[in-house]
Design a protein around this motif. Structure first.
Motif, PDB file in Angstrom:
ATOM      1  N   ASP A 105     -38.246 -25.826 -49.349  1.00  0.00           N
ATOM      2  CA  ASP A 105     -38.729 -26.675 -48.268  1.00  0.00           C
ATOM      3  C   ASP A 105     -37.986 -27.992 -48.152  1.00  0.00           C
ATOM      4  O   ASP A 105     -38.148 -28.710 -47.156  1.00  0.00           O
ATOM      5  CB  ASP A 105     -40.222 -26.983 -48.475  1.00  0.00           C
ATOM      6  N   GLU A 108     -36.793 -29.775 -44.834  1.00  0.00           N
ATOM      7  CA  GLU A 108     -37.517 -29.270 -43.664  1.00  0.00           C
ATOM      8  C   GLU A 108     -38.623 -30.250 -43.263  1.00  0.00           C
ATOM      9  O   GLU A 108     -39.099 -31.046 -44.059  1.00  0.00           O
ATOM     10  CB  GLU A 108     -38.147 -27.911 -43.985  1.00  0.00           C
ATOM     11  N   TYR A 109     -39.035 -30.168 -41.995  1.00  0.00           N
ATOM     12  CA  TYR A 109     -40.191 -30.957 -41.580  1.00  0.00           C
ATOM     13  C   TYR A 109     -41.420 -30.501 -42.358  1.00  0.00           C
ATOM     14  O   TYR A 109     -41.646 -29.305 -42.561  1.00  0.00           O
ATOM     15  CB  TYR A 109     -40.451 -30.793 -40.079  1.00  0.00           C
ATOM     16  N   THR A 111     -44.524 -30.525 -41.496  1.00  0.00           N
ATOM     17  CA  THR A 111     -45.416 -29.706 -40.678  1.00  0.00           C
ATOM     18  C   THR A 111     -45.013 -28.243 -40.723  1.00  0.00           C
ATOM     19  O   THR A 111     -45.843 -27.358 -40.934  1.00  0.00           O
ATOM     20  CB  THR A 111     -45.400 -30.199 -39.223  1.00  0.00           C
ATOM     21  N   GLU A 112     -43.729 -27.982 -40.527  1.00  0.00           N
ATOM     22  CA  GLU A 112     -43.243 -26.602 -40.473  1.00  0.00           C
ATOM     23  C   GLU A 112     -43.270 -25.944 -41.850  1.00  0.00           C
ATOM     24  O   GLU A 112     -43.631 -24.767 -41.986  1.00  0.00           O
ATOM     25  CB  GLU A 112     -41.836 -26.581 -39.886  1.00  0.00           C
ATOM     26  N   GLN A 115     -47.010 -25.312 -42.823  1.00  0.00           N
ATOM     27  CA  GLN A 115     -47.540 -24.209 -42.018  1.00  0.00           C
ATOM     28  C   GLN A 115     -47.088 -22.860 -42.585  1.00  0.00           C
ATOM     29  O   GLN A 115     -47.892 -21.927 -42.712  1.00  0.00           O
ATOM     30  CB  GLN A 115     -47.088 -24.359 -40.571  1.00  0.00           C
ATOM     31  N   ALA A 116     -45.816 -22.767 -42.948  1.00  0.00           N
ATOM     32  CA  ALA A 116     -45.288 -21.523 -43.517  1.00  0.00           C
ATOM     33  C   ALA A 116     -45.915 -21.229 -44.881  1.00  0.00           C
ATOM     34  O   ALA A 116     -46.251 -20.072 -45.190  1.00  0.00           O
ATOM     35  CB  ALA A 116     -43.773 -21.606 -43.635  1.00  0.00           C
ATOM     36  N   ILE A 129     -49.497 -27.496 -35.356  1.00  0.00           N
ATOM     37  CA  ILE A 129     -48.769 -28.635 -35.910  1.00  0.00           C
ATOM     38  C   ILE A 129     -48.326 -29.585 -34.801  1.00  0.00           C
ATOM     39  O   ILE A 129     -48.062 -29.164 -33.676  1.00  0.00           O
ATOM     40  CB  ILE A 129     -47.546 -28.188 -36.747  1.00  0.00           C
ATOM     41  N   THR A 131     -45.427 -32.514 -34.959  1.00  0.00           N
ATOM     42  CA  THR A 131     -44.418 -33.242 -35.725  1.00  0.00           C
ATOM     43  C   THR A 131     -44.148 -34.548 -34.995  1.00  0.00           C
ATOM     44  O   THR A 131     -43.213 -34.673 -34.195  1.00  0.00           O
ATOM     45  CB  THR A 131     -43.144 -32.407 -35.881  1.00  0.00           C
TER      46      THR A 131
END
Length: 241
Positions: A105, A108-109, A111-112, A115-116, A129, A131
Motif C-alpha cells: 500500500d 497509494e491513497y 482511501t483506496e 477500501q481494498a 470513499i 479522497t
C-alpha cells in the motif's frame, strides 16, 4: 522514472515494482466467499436482530491513520453495513508502525488502499470513499448521508475543525472524537465519555507525541477500539458512554 509520493527514496526500482504489482493483483474475495456465508457467520456471533441494526448503519470515518484505519477494520469485522472513508493522504513507510496498511500500500491513497484491504475481510460491506481534505466549507455536504461521524485525525487542528463544524452544521449527527493516545502510558488512563447529547470523546485527553514516545500501535489501537465500541453502542441504541 520518478519515485511516487509515499515511497522511500532507498527503495530499489525492483522493490517499487513489486509493491505496485502486489497492490494491483490482490486475491478476489468474491471468489472465496458468498454473502450468505458471511452473513450467517455474523448472525451466529451477534444474533440476527443485532446484525440487522449493524447492517443498516451508515458510519463516516474522517482520517484513515492509526485511529481511522483501525476503527474501519473493527467495524468491517462486525459487519457494519455502510462505511464512508475520508482522507486525502497517501500511505508512507512511517505509517506502518500503527496503521492498517501493508507494504503493497505504500505510495497509494489511504482511501483506496483501505477500501481494498477491508474487502479482504468482508467484501459485502458497502465502502464508499472520498479522497479529499475536510474543510469548513465541505463538512455539511460531505457527511450529509452518514448517521455517525467519527473524527480520527492525527493533527489537533484538524480534529478541532471537524468537531466544531459538525457541532455547528450537523448538530443532529452523532459525533465520536479522540485525543490523547501517544506513547506507552497506562491503558487505564484511556476512557470514553459523553460530552453532550450527540458528542462522545475517547482517549486520555492530554498525552501528545514526543521524542521516544510518538504514536505507537498498542495505545493508538486502544483508543481506536474505544471509538469503534462507542460507535457500535450508538448503532445498537445505547446512548451512554
Amino acid at each position: 522514472m520518478p519515485i511516487p509520493q509515499g515511497f522511500t527514496p532507498s527503495a530499489s526500482q525492483a522493490q517499487l515494482e513489486a509493491r505496485r504489482t502486489a497492490f494491483a493483483t490482490p486475491p478476489n474475495p468474491l471468489a472465496m466467499v458468498s454473502e450468505s456465508e458471511v452473513r450467517d457467520a455474523l448472525s451466529e456471533r451477534h444474533s440476527a436482530a443485532t446484525q440487522a441494526k449493524l447492517d443498516a448503519a451508515h458510519v463516516a470515518i474522517a482520517g484513515l491513520g492509526g485511529l481511522g484505519s483501525t476503527i474501519a477494520v473493527a467495524l468491517t469485522r462486525i459487519g457494519v453495513g455502510h462505511l464512508h472513508l475520508v482522507d486525502f493522504d497517501r500511505v508512507d513507510m512511517t505509517n506502518l508502525n500503527r496503521q492498517q496498511y501493508f507494504l503493497k500500500d505504500v505510495g497509494e491513497y489511504k482511501t483506496e488502499a483501505l477500501q481494498a484491504n477491508l474487502a479482504q475481510i468482508n467484501p459485502f460491506v458497502e465502502v464508499t470513499i472520498d479522497t479529499t481534505k475536510v474543510t469548513d466549507d465541505n463538512v455539511s455536504e460531505l457527511f450529509a448521508n452518514d448517521d455517525i461521524i467519527c473524527e480520527a485525525f492525527d493533527v489537533p487542528e484538524n480534529k478541532t475543525l471537524l468537531v466544531n463544524a459538525v457541532l455547528e452544521q450537523l448538530p443532529s449527527k452523532k459525533l465520536v472524537s479522540a485525543s490523547g493516545m501517544a506513547g506507552f502510558r497506562s491503558s487505564n488512563l484511556v476512557e470514553t465519555r459523553r460530552v453532550s447529547s450527540n458528542f462522545y470523546f475517547c482517549g486520555d485527553g492530554v498525552t501528545a507525541p514526543k521524542p521516544g514516545a510518538g504514536l505507537m500501535a498498542p495505545r493508538v489501537g486502544i483508543v481506536a477500539c474505544h471509538e469503534a465500541n462507542m460507535i457500535t453502542r450508538l448503532i445498537l441504541g445505547e446512548q451512554e458512554a
